[in-house]
Design a protein around this motif. Structure first.
Motif: not given
Length: 269
Positions: A55-57, A161-162, A233-235, A240-242
């Motif tokens: 959903g991108g929410d 993550y997904t 999830s690329k966005q 995540y790395v921060v």
């Protein structure tokens, strides 16, 4: 009133009745709306495992740049050029070192799983174990086991993550796992093998290093650093790395050179 007028009035009334009968309500007047306090989303229907569609929410999720102690929910995407520059500046401070041996590593070297007695981390000593603290932090429409103020029984959860919405129940507990962003085995190899047991217990229960996540995705991670595993999830990858860098800096743990190179690249470096 003449016959023609009476007939016209009757026809008008009939038209009005038909029009009213054919109208549909634009709002739900049943009173069965969403539970108060929960986030609603327009995600796809859940599958048999309780997983909704993408959903991108991100709901209440907070950027790691605005959440330096990990006490705020989720992991919102870092998107602006200014924030990506802040992310690269943070990652640049992380030290680099090769992995040491895994010899001697065991999960219990980091204390009892999800103990509430870690000494120097937020949310400890509140009467609830770490896992349930994290489910409560990141979940929406959270309900507890009867008679408990700690044990989460059901919730709705947006997995960073997904990018899926998961309708989670304790009866299918492993559909949501708690990820150590900087894996404990990785910590061990990068220097935690030489720490005190108390310090290892802290990093294992520090909300800064912990994110509820889709179970299968988390299981695929193992003890990988960012050069070997990233969220699907690329966005969310820069965020995540921060978070990985924040844990590294707080605990003075280096990362490998390939991991740091990947971390910088994911935030535009």
């Amino acid at each position: 009133m003449n016959t023609r007028t009476t007939r016209a009035a009757a026809c008008a009334a009939a038209v009005l009745v038909v029009a009213l009968a054919g109208c549909k309500a634009d709002v739900d007047v049943s009173g069965d709306g969403p539970s108060s306090g929960g986030r609603t989303s327009a995600s796809a229907p859940a599958d048999n495992n309780g997983n909704g569609g993408s959903g991108g929410d991100q709901g209440r999720a907070v950027s790691p740049l605005d959440n330096p102690d990990g006490t705020k929910p989720g992991l919102a995407a870092i998107t602006s050029d200014a924030d990506k520059q802040k992310a690269r500046d943070l990652i640049a401070k992380v030290a680099v070192k090769g992995r040491g041996p895994k010899t001697g590593y065991a999960r219990d070297e980091f204390g009892s799983a999800w103990t509430d007695s870690a000494k120097d981390v937020p949310l400890a000593h509140n009467g609830c174990d770490t896992r349930n603290d994290l489910l409560k932090r990141d979940g929406d429409d959270v309900h507890y086991r009867s008679g408990s103020k700690c044990v989460v029984s059901t919730m709705t959860f947006h997995d960073p993550y997904t990018d899926k919405t998961i309708h989670w129940t304790k009866t299918k507990a492993t559909t949501v796992q708690i990820d150590h962003v900087m894996p404990l085995s990785y910590d061990w190899q990068m220097g935690a093998a030489h720490w005190s047991k108390d310090k290892r217990t802290d990093i294992a229960n520090d909300p800064l290093n912990l994110l509820p996540a889709d179970g299968p995705s988390n299981s695929s991670k193992g003890d990988s650093g960012p050069a070997s595993w990233l969220p699907p999830s690329k966005q969310i990858r820069c965020s995540y790395v921060v978070r990985f860098a924040q844990v590294s800096l707080k605990y003075d743990l280096p990362v490998t050179a390939p991991d740091k190179k990947m971390m910088l690249s994911l935030c535009g470096g």
